[in-house]
Write a protein that holds these residues in place. Structure first.
Motif, PDB file in Angstrom:
ATOM      1  N   GLY A 107      47.051  48.256  41.245  1.00  0.00           N
ATOM      2  CA  GLY A 107      47.355  46.938  41.409  1.00  0.00           C
ATOM      3  C   GLY A 107      46.790  46.203  42.637  1.00  0.00           C
ATOM      4  O   GLY A 107      47.027  44.747  42.254  1.00  0.00           O
ATOM      5  N   ILE A 108      47.132  46.287  43.507  1.00  0.00           N
ATOM      6  CA  ILE A 108      46.356  46.195  45.096  1.00  0.00           C
ATOM      7  C   ILE A 108      45.352  45.427  45.174  1.00  0.00           C
ATOM      8  O   ILE A 108      44.640  44.068  44.570  1.00  0.00           O
ATOM      9  N   VAL A 109      44.537  46.355  44.242  1.00  0.00           N
ATOM     10  CA  VAL A 109      42.874  46.363  44.021  1.00  0.00           C
ATOM     11  C   VAL A 109      42.342  45.298  42.681  1.00  0.00           C
ATOM     12  O   VAL A 109      41.669  44.169  42.848  1.00  0.00           O
ATOM     13  N   MET A 110      43.407  45.397  41.798  1.00  0.00           N
ATOM     14  CA  MET A 110      43.306  43.502  40.791  1.00  0.00           C
ATOM     15  C   MET A 110      43.260  42.521  41.333  1.00  0.00           C
ATOM     16  O   MET A 110      42.392  41.534  40.795  1.00  0.00           O
ATOM     17  N   GLU A 111      44.965  42.349  41.720  1.00  0.00           N
ATOM     18  CA  GLU A 111      45.173  41.009  42.626  1.00  0.00           C
ATOM     19  C   GLU A 111      43.385  40.720  43.790  1.00  0.00           C
ATOM     20  O   GLU A 111      42.995  39.393  43.715  1.00  0.00           O
ATOM     21  N   LEU A 112      42.866  41.689  44.642  1.00  0.00           N
ATOM     22  CA  LEU A 112      42.228  41.688  45.599  1.00  0.00           C
ATOM     23  C   LEU A 112      40.937  41.191  44.571  1.00  0.00           C
ATOM     24  O   LEU A 112      39.933  40.222  45.251  1.00  0.00           O
ATOM     25  N   HIS A 113      40.534  41.502  43.717  1.00  0.00           N
ATOM     26  CA  HIS A 113      39.285  41.127  42.827  1.00  0.00           C
ATOM     27  C   HIS A 113      39.328  40.360  42.248  1.00  0.00           C
ATOM     28  O   HIS A 113      38.563  39.452  42.480  1.00  0.00           O
ATOM     29  N   ALA A 114      40.603  39.653  40.922  1.00  0.00           N
ATOM     30  CA  ALA A 114      41.057  37.971  41.148  1.00  0.00           C
ATOM     31  C   ALA A 114      41.058  37.118  42.024  1.00  0.00           C
ATOM     32  O   ALA A 114      39.738  36.295  41.926  1.00  0.00           O
ATOM     33  N   LEU A 115      41.442  37.629  43.647  1.00  0.00           N
ATOM     34  CA  LEU A 115      41.109  36.124  44.360  1.00  0.00           C
ATOM     35  C   LEU A 115      39.972  36.390  44.546  1.00  0.00           C
ATOM     36  O   LEU A 115      38.853  35.314  44.918  1.00  0.00           O
ATOM     37  N   TYR A 116      38.786  37.764  45.488  1.00  0.00           N
ATOM     38  CA  TYR A 116      37.674  37.932  45.799  1.00  0.00           C
ATOM     39  C   TYR A 116      36.868  36.914  45.292  1.00  0.00           C
ATOM     40  O   TYR A 116      35.303  36.535  45.021  1.00  0.00           O
ATOM     41  N   SER A 117      37.123  37.377  43.300  1.00  0.00           N
ATOM     42  CA  SER A 117      36.396  36.375  42.147  1.00  0.00           C
ATOM     43  C   SER A 117      36.119  34.999  42.083  1.00  0.00           C
ATOM     44  O   SER A 117      35.149  34.247  42.492  1.00  0.00           O
ATOM     45  N   ALA A 122      38.528  33.699  50.837  1.00  0.00           N
ATOM     46  CA  ALA A 122      39.347  33.357  51.162  1.00  0.00           C
ATOM     47  C   ALA A 122      39.674  33.909  52.692  1.00  0.00           C
ATOM     48  O   ALA A 122      39.578  35.098  53.090  1.00  0.00           O
ATOM     49  N   GLY A 123      40.785  33.334  53.588  1.00  0.00           N
ATOM     50  CA  GLY A 123      41.517  33.480  54.333  1.00  0.00           C
ATOM     51  C   GLY A 123      42.203  34.657  54.875  1.00  0.00           C
ATOM     52  O   GLY A 123      43.064  34.757  53.818  1.00  0.00           O
ATOM     53  N   GLU A 124      42.610  35.507  55.874  1.00  0.00           N
ATOM     54  CA  GLU A 124      43.658  35.899  56.112  1.00  0.00           C
ATOM     55  C   GLU A 124      45.204  35.136  55.729  1.00  0.00           C
ATOM     56  O   GLU A 124      45.847  35.842  55.053  1.00  0.00           O
ATOM     57  N   ALA A 125      45.260  34.368  55.690  1.00  0.00           N
ATOM     58  CA  ALA A 125      46.412  33.245  53.964  1.00  0.00           C
ATOM     59  C   ALA A 125      47.047  33.591  53.396  1.00  0.00           C
ATOM     60  O   ALA A 125      47.211  34.076  52.773  1.00  0.00           O
ATOM     61  N   MET A 145      46.289  45.080  54.740  1.00  0.00           N
ATOM     62  CA  MET A 145      45.715  44.152  55.655  1.00  0.00           C
ATOM     63  C   MET A 145      44.132  44.631  55.920  1.00  0.00           C
ATOM     64  O   MET A 145      42.920  43.833  55.626  1.00  0.00           O
ATOM     65  N   LYS A 146      44.098  45.579  56.403  1.00  0.00           N
ATOM     66  CA  LYS A 146      42.870  46.405  56.808  1.00  0.00           C
ATOM     67  C   LYS A 146      41.616  46.523  56.055  1.00  0.00           C
ATOM     68  O   LYS A 146      41.012  46.042  55.950  1.00  0.00           O
TER      69      LYS A 146
END
Length: 166
Positions: A107-117, A122-125, A145-146
């Protein structure tokens, strides 16, 4: 009476018979045998079931089948790198030490995939905001986060192979 819906899943068009009020998680796991998407809560509070629907991260445990017709869905099974191996986000989760039990990681991978796409800058916030929709029971968010920041670096510059012995 069954209703047929057609949508694209991991790049492949599928038609599925639906009876009742099935949620996307049920369709993925029970009808399409895509079990990489986890169901941790069944009420959208943990994020383990996150997939990407039409470019946006969505919690599949509450996503109704009625919104699927014609949609494009990507699950963890659809995430691969250019070489056919792990996607850079998946590799970063391993390299950054974010994987312990691994239940929340798809789920985290998919969230990051959507964000980075939509925003590779994207900044840390913004990353923290995206990750706030996920509950990890064992790793803690420092390693996640790392790994999220490492994933961003891998997507921008590629992964540098470690030298032997290091």
């Amino acid at each position: 009476m069954a209703e047929a819906i057609t949508f694209k899943i991991n790049g492949e068009t599928k038609t599925v018979a639906i009876e009742g009020h099935e949620k996307l998680i049920e369709i993925l796991r029970e009808k399409l045998d895509l079990t990489g998407t986890k169901c941790g809560c069944d009420d959208a509070s943990c994020g383990a079931c996150t997939v990407v629907v039409n470019g946006e991260a969505k919690k599949s445990c509450v996503f109704p089948h009625a919104k699927l017709n014609g949609a494009e869905v990507t699950t963890i099974e659809g995430m691969t790198g250019k070489d056919g191996g792990l996607h850079p986000i998946q590799q970063a989760m391993i390299d950054g030490g974010a994987v312990q039990c691994g239940y929340c990681i798809p789920g985290i991978v998919m969230e990051l995939h959507a964000l980075y796409s939509r925003n590779l800058e994207a900044g840390e916030a913004e990353i923290t905001e995206a990750l706030s929709r996920h509950f990890c029971r064992c790793t803690g968010y420092e390693a996640i986060m790392k790994s999220a920041l490492l994933a961003q670096e891998y997507l921008k510059k590629g992964r540098k192979k470690a030298k032997k012995g290091k």
